[in-house]
Design a protein around this motif. Sequence first.
Motif, PDB file in Angstrom:
ATOM      1  N   LYS A   1      -5.421   5.046  -6.962  1.00 15.77           N
ATOM      2  CA  LYS A   1      -4.711   4.749  -5.718  1.00 15.77           C
ATOM      3  C   LYS A   1      -5.660   4.193  -4.669  1.00 15.77           C
ATOM      4  CE  LYS A   1      -1.077   8.245  -6.039  1.00 15.77           C
ATOM      5  NZ  LYS A   1      -0.467   9.398  -5.366  1.00 15.77           N
ATOM      6  N   THR A   2      -6.846   4.791  -4.575  1.00 13.04           N
ATOM      7  CA  THR A   2      -7.835   4.335  -3.606  1.00 13.04           C
ATOM      8  C   THR A   2      -8.278   2.921  -3.911  1.00 13.04           C
ATOM      9  OG1 THR A   2      -8.599   6.607  -3.345  1.00 13.04           O
ATOM     10  CG2 THR A   2     -10.051   4.863  -2.554  1.00 13.04           C
TER      11      THR A   2
ATOM     12  N   VAL B   1       0.827  -1.213   0.000  1.00 13.06           N
ATOM     13  CA  VAL B   1       0.000   0.000   0.000  1.00 13.06           C
ATOM     14  C   VAL B   1       0.861   1.263   0.000  1.00 13.06           C
ATOM     15  CG1 VAL B   1      -1.716   1.309   1.312  1.00 13.06           C
ATOM     16  CG2 VAL B   1      -2.007  -1.143   0.973  1.00 13.06           C
TER      17      VAL B   1
ATOM     18  N   ALA C   1       0.765   4.324  -2.777  1.00 17.61           N
ATOM     19  CA  ALA C   1       0.549   5.723  -2.378  1.00 17.61           C
ATOM     20  C   ALA C   1       1.598   6.660  -2.986  1.00 17.61           C
ATOM     21  CB  ALA C   1       0.551   5.841  -0.861  1.00 17.61           C
TER      22      ALA C   1
ATOM     23  N   SER D   1      -5.330   0.431  -3.292  1.00 23.02           N
ATOM     24  CA  SER D   1      -5.079   0.274  -1.853  1.00 23.02           C
ATOM     25  C   SER D   1      -6.169  -0.557  -1.199  1.00 23.02           C
ATOM     26  CB  SER D   1      -4.988   1.634  -1.175  1.00 23.02           C
ATOM     27  OG  SER D   1      -3.897   2.366  -1.677  1.00 23.02           O
TER      28      SER D   1
END
Length: 112
Positions: A47-48, A34, A38, A51
């Motif tokens: 990215k969200t 993760v 980021a 992750s």
Amino acid sequence: MIEEQAASPAAPPGKRLIIGGLVFVVGFMGPAFVPLVATMNLPIEWKTALSGLLLLGIPELFMLIAVAILGRPGFDYLKGRLLKGIAPPARVSRARYRVGLVLFVLPLLLGW
């Protein structure tokens, strides 16, 4: 009364155990990536999503694949070997049970 004895599951064949074990361990290494996601130059939505998958989706998916490779008895064997000493005992003393019950109920009562 009939008492059930917990038999330790038998180890699966060597190749299946190695491949299933690797899939199991690699799946649970997903959250370690993760911070790498980021720092990547991607849109925030990507990215969200990545992750979230690394934290919640990938470990469960890889665990399911490991169960498919090992079979249920093999997965129980692997889980017993990897988590030996971490899991709570099957039976606890009366005092430990009561202390645990108080520690569980007291915050509920104080919060209410």
